[in-house]
Design a protein around this motif. Structure first.
Motif, PDB file in Angstrom:
ATOM      1  N   ILE A 127      57.997  29.078  61.277  1.00  0.00           N
ATOM      2  CA  ILE A 127      57.343  29.803  62.368  1.00  0.00           C
ATOM      3  C   ILE A 127      58.307  30.753  63.055  1.00  0.00           C
ATOM      4  CG2 ILE A 127      56.181  29.528  64.597  1.00  0.00           C
ATOM      5  CD1 ILE A 127      55.104  26.834  63.479  1.00  0.00           C
ATOM      6  N   HIS A 128      59.530  30.316  63.308  1.00  0.00           N
ATOM      7  CA  HIS A 128      60.514  31.204  63.935  1.00  0.00           C
ATOM      8  C   HIS A 128      60.773  32.445  63.078  1.00  0.00           C
ATOM      9  CE1 HIS A 128      61.641  29.036  67.521  1.00  0.00           C
ATOM     10  NE2 HIS A 128      61.913  27.926  66.845  1.00  0.00           N
ATOM     11  N   ALA A 129      60.830  32.262  61.762  1.00  0.00           N
ATOM     12  CA  ALA A 129      61.115  33.389  60.873  1.00  0.00           C
ATOM     13  C   ALA A 129      59.982  34.399  60.858  1.00  0.00           C
ATOM     14  CB  ALA A 129      61.375  32.882  59.462  1.00  0.00           C
ATOM     15  N   ALA A 130      58.753  33.907  61.037  1.00  0.00           N
ATOM     16  CA  ALA A 130      57.582  34.781  60.922  1.00  0.00           C
ATOM     17  C   ALA A 130      57.106  35.347  62.254  1.00  0.00           C
ATOM     18  CB  ALA A 130      56.439  34.012  60.265  1.00  0.00           C
ATOM     19  N   ARG A 131      57.439  34.677  63.356  1.00  0.00           N
ATOM     20  CA  ARG A 131      56.875  35.047  64.650  1.00  0.00           C
ATOM     21  C   ARG A 131      57.976  35.377  65.645  1.00  0.00           C
ATOM     22  NH1 ARG A 131      51.751  32.546  65.849  1.00  0.00           N
ATOM     23  NH2 ARG A 131      52.118  33.346  67.954  1.00  0.00           N
ATOM     24  N   ALA A 132      58.224  36.671  65.869  1.00  0.00           N
ATOM     25  CA  ALA A 132      59.244  37.075  66.838  1.00  0.00           C
ATOM     26  C   ALA A 132      58.878  36.647  68.252  1.00  0.00           C
ATOM     27  CB  ALA A 132      59.439  38.586  66.781  1.00  0.00           C
ATOM     28  N   ASP A 133      57.592  36.437  68.510  1.00  0.00           N
ATOM     29  CA  ASP A 133      57.140  36.038  69.847  1.00  0.00           C
ATOM     30  C   ASP A 133      57.299  34.543  70.093  1.00  0.00           C
ATOM     31  OD1 ASP A 133      55.121  35.602  67.868  1.00  0.00           O
ATOM     32  OD2 ASP A 133      53.673  35.267  69.459  1.00  0.00           O
ATOM     33  N   ALA A 134      57.556  33.784  69.031  1.00  0.00           N
ATOM     34  CA  ALA A 134      57.644  32.329  69.154  1.00  0.00           C
ATOM     35  C   ALA A 134      59.067  31.908  69.505  1.00  0.00           C
ATOM     36  CB  ALA A 134      57.187  31.667  67.862  1.00  0.00           C
ATOM     37  N   HIS A 135      59.462  32.137  70.731  1.00  0.00           N
ATOM     38  CA  HIS A 135      60.805  31.759  71.160  1.00  0.00           C
ATOM     39  C   HIS A 135      60.943  30.244  71.269  1.00  0.00           C
ATOM     40  CE1 HIS A 135      62.457  35.769  72.034  1.00  0.00           C
ATOM     41  NE2 HIS A 135      61.199  36.086  72.286  1.00  0.00           N
ATOM     42  N   CYS A 136      59.832  29.573  71.521  1.00  0.00           N
ATOM     43  CA  CYS A 136      59.852  28.111  71.582  1.00  0.00           C
ATOM     44  C   CYS A 136      58.688  27.581  70.758  1.00  0.00           C
ATOM     45  CB  CYS A 136      59.736  27.627  73.024  1.00  0.00           C
ATOM     46  SG  CYS A 136      59.842  25.826  73.217  1.00  0.00           S
TER      47      CYS A 136
ATOM     48  N   LEU B 107      51.620  27.640  55.742  1.00  0.00           N
ATOM     49  CA  LEU B 107      51.616  27.314  57.162  1.00  0.00           C
ATOM     50  C   LEU B 107      51.584  28.582  58.013  1.00  0.00           C
ATOM     51  CD1 LEU B 107      52.081  25.102  59.420  1.00  0.00           C
ATOM     52  CD2 LEU B 107      54.504  25.618  59.189  1.00  0.00           C
ATOM     53  N   VAL B 108      52.439  29.537  57.670  1.00  0.00           N
ATOM     54  CA  VAL B 108      52.513  30.788  58.427  1.00  0.00           C
ATOM     55  C   VAL B 108      51.209  31.572  58.318  1.00  0.00           C
ATOM     56  CG1 VAL B 108      53.631  33.051  58.455  1.00  0.00           C
ATOM     57  CG2 VAL B 108      55.024  30.971  58.340  1.00  0.00           C
ATOM     58  N   ALA B 109      50.642  31.620  57.114  1.00  0.00           N
ATOM     59  CA  ALA B 109      49.385  32.347  56.924  1.00  0.00           C
ATOM     60  C   ALA B 109      48.247  31.710  57.717  1.00  0.00           C
ATOM     61  CB  ALA B 109      49.034  32.394  55.432  1.00  0.00           C
ATOM     62  N   ASP B 110      48.197  30.386  57.736  1.00  0.00           N
ATOM     63  CA  ASP B 110      47.144  29.699  58.486  1.00  0.00           C
ATOM     64  C   ASP B 110      47.299  29.922  59.990  1.00  0.00           C
ATOM     65  OD1 ASP B 110      45.942  28.696  56.213  1.00  0.00           O
ATOM     66  OD2 ASP B 110      46.983  26.761  56.301  1.00  0.00           O
ATOM     67  N   PHE B 111      48.524  29.912  60.462  1.00  0.00           N
ATOM     68  CA  PHE B 111      48.778  30.024  61.902  1.00  0.00           C
ATOM     69  C   PHE B 111      48.492  31.443  62.401  1.00  0.00           C
ATOM     70  CE2 PHE B 111      52.150  28.900  65.370  1.00  0.00           C
ATOM     71  CZ  PHE B 111      51.123  28.729  66.292  1.00  0.00           C
ATOM     72  N   GLY B 112      48.879  32.453  61.623  1.00  0.00           N
ATOM     73  CA  GLY B 112      48.658  33.832  62.046  1.00  0.00           C
ATOM     74  C   GLY B 112      49.353  34.125  63.359  1.00  0.00           C
ATOM     75  N   ASP B 113      48.616  34.727  64.294  1.00  0.00           N
ATOM     76  CA  ASP B 113      49.202  35.100  65.588  1.00  0.00           C
ATOM     77  C   ASP B 113      48.702  34.211  66.722  1.00  0.00           C
ATOM     78  OD1 ASP B 113      46.570  35.907  65.783  1.00  0.00           O
ATOM     79  OD2 ASP B 113      47.011  37.962  66.416  1.00  0.00           O
ATOM     80  N   LYS B 114      48.219  33.023  66.388  1.00  0.00           N
ATOM     81  CA  LYS B 114      47.630  32.132  67.388  1.00  0.00           C
ATOM     82  C   LYS B 114      48.701  31.409  68.212  1.00  0.00           C
ATOM     83  CE  LYS B 114      43.514  32.997  65.734  1.00  0.00           C
ATOM     84  NZ  LYS B 114      42.616  33.929  66.425  1.00  0.00           N
ATOM     85  N   THR B 115      48.262  30.798  69.296  1.00  0.00           N
ATOM     86  CA  THR B 115      49.139  30.004  70.170  1.00  0.00           C
ATOM     87  C   THR B 115      49.089  28.523  69.826  1.00  0.00           C
ATOM     88  OG1 THR B 115      48.916  31.578  71.997  1.00  0.00           O
ATOM     89  CG2 THR B 115      49.576  29.334  72.578  1.00  0.00           C
ATOM     90  N   PHE B 116      47.921  28.035  69.404  1.00  0.00           N
ATOM     91  CA  PHE B 116      47.699  26.612  69.137  1.00  0.00           C
ATOM     92  C   PHE B 116      47.472  26.406  67.642  1.00  0.00           C
ATOM     93  CE2 PHE B 116      45.944  27.733  73.276  1.00  0.00           C
ATOM     94  CZ  PHE B 116      46.518  26.799  74.141  1.00  0.00           C
ATOM     95  N   LEU B 117      48.159  25.432  67.071  1.00  0.00           N
ATOM     96  CA  LEU B 117      47.968  25.080  65.667  1.00  0.00           C
ATOM     97  C   LEU B 117      47.685  23.591  65.561  1.00  0.00           C
ATOM     98  CD1 LEU B 117      48.068  25.832  62.636  1.00  0.00           C
ATOM     99  CD2 LEU B 117      50.523  25.301  62.702  1.00  0.00           C
ATOM    100  N   MET B 118      46.542  23.250  64.971  1.00  0.00           N
ATOM    101  CA  MET B 118      46.249  21.849  64.700  1.00  0.00           C
ATOM    102  C   MET B 118      46.641  21.560  63.261  1.00  0.00           C
ATOM    103  SD  MET B 118      42.887  19.598  65.505  1.00  0.00           S
ATOM    104  CE  MET B 118      43.581  19.147  67.118  1.00  0.00           C
ATOM    105  N   LEU B 119      47.611  20.673  63.092  1.00  0.00           N
ATOM    106  CA  LEU B 119      48.052  20.226  61.774  1.00  0.00           C
ATOM    107  C   LEU B 119      47.169  19.049  61.381  1.00  0.00           C
ATOM    108  CD1 LEU B 119      51.794  20.422  62.759  1.00  0.00           C
ATOM    109  CD2 LEU B 119      50.739  21.871  61.029  1.00  0.00           C
TER     110      LEU B 119
END
Length: 250
Positions: free
Chosen positions: A95-104, A155-167
Motif C-alpha cells: 500500500i505504501h508503494a502504491a499510495r503516496a497519500d497513505a502516510h499511515c 491487493l493494491v488493485a482491489d483497494f484503489g483510492d479508497k480509505t477503508f479496506l475490508m480484508l
C-alpha cells in the motif's frame, strides 16, 4: 536502548511519537490481537522509509524509540535490536508503494471487524457510522497469511483510492495522511462493524439507510470535522494517553 531521538530529525521523531500513540490507542480501545497486527507510517523526507512495530511487543508497550525503520523491502535502514513481522509488512509495503497519500496504514484483527469480514454482504448501511465507511470502502478476498509478494498487485488493485479496506475473513484496514486520520477512520470502521453485529444479534428486521444519504455523507463529514479530519479528535486522544501512561513518547 540507544538515544534514537538524537539520531533522527524532529519531523521523524514526531512521526514516531504519533505512531507509538496510535499503537497505544489501538490497545486501549481493545482492537489489538496480541502482537499480530500492525500500523506503519512513512518517515518524513525523500527516502521511501517507514516505521513499524518491533515483532513480539504488545501494542501497549510500543514507544517512539522502539519502532523499527525499514525500506520498502522490509530491510532495516537504521540499527535496531528488534525485528519485524514479514507477513505484516507484505500488506503495508504494497500500500505504501502504491499510495503516496497513505502516510499511515492501520490494520486490525478485531473480533467485530473479522465477524463482518466473514459476512457475504460485508458492511451494511444500517448506521451513521456505516455510511461513512460505505462512501469509501473496498474489499479484498482472503488468500491466506500474507507472505507472498504476488498478492500485492491484487491487493493494491482491489483497494484503489479508497480509505477503508475490508480484508475478507481477516480484518480491517484504513489509511490516512497521518496517524490521526488513519486512527479516526479505524474508529469509525470498528464502530460500524460492532453496531452491525449487535443489530443482527437482535433478530429483528434491519432498517437500511437511504442510499442518497450515503452518497452525500463525505461532504457532511467534512463539515462536522471542520475539514480537520482526525486532527480534531487527536489532541484529546493524546491527553487521554498522557493520563494513562505517557511513556509512548520515549
Amino acid at each position: 536502548m540507544t538515544d534514537i531521538r538524537s539520531r533522527v530529525s524532529p519531523e521523524e521523531w514526531q512521526a514516531r511519537v504519533d505512531l507509538a500513540a496510535a499503537y497505544r490507542l489501538v490497545a486501549d480501545f481493545g482492537w489489538d490481537d496480541l502482537v499480530f497486527t500492525h500500523i506503519s507510517a512513512r518517515v518524513p523526507g525523500p527516502a521511501p522509509h517507514f516505521l513499524i512495530n518491533p515483532y513480539g511487543w504488545l501494542f501497549e508497550e510500543i514507544t517512539a524509540s522502539s519502532l523499527v525503520k525499514v525500506d520498502l523491502d522490509g530491510r532495516k535502514v537504521m540499527e535496531s535490536p528488534n525485528e519485524i513481522n514479514p507477513a505484516g509488512f507484505t500488506i503495508h509495503s504494497a500500500i505504501h508503494a502504491a499510495r503516496a497519500d497513505a502516510h499511515c496504514v492501520m490494520h486490525t484483527h478485531s473480533l467485530n471487524g473479522v465477524a463482518v469480514s466473514a459476512q457475504k454482504n460485508g458492511v451494511l448501511p444500517v448506521s451513521q457510522q456505516s455510511t461513512l465507511v460505505l462512501a469509501s470502502l473496498a474489499y479484498h478476498d482472503y488468500e491466506g497469511i500474507a507472505l507472498r509478494d504476488d498478492e500485492k498487485p491484487r491487493l493494491v488493485a482491489d483497494f484503489g483510492d479508497k480509505t477503508f479496506l475490508m480484508l475478507r475473513n481477516h480484518g480491517l484496514l484504513t489509511v490516512g495522511a497521518s496517524a490521526a486520520d488513519a486512527f479516526l477512520a479505524m474508529y469509525v470502521f470498528e464502530a460500524a462493524c460492532t453496531i452491525q453485529v449487535r443489530a443482527q444479534s437482535g433478530g429483528g428486521e434491519l432498517v437500511p439507510v437511504n442510499p442518497q444519504i450515503v452518497a452525500g455523507v463525505q461532504q457532511a463529514a467534512s463539515a462536522v470535522t471542520r475539514g480537520l479530519g482526525g486532527q480534531l479528535a487527536w489532541p484529546g486522544l493524546l491527553r487521554r494517553l498522557d493520563r494513562l501512561d505517557p511513556s509512548y513518547k520515549t
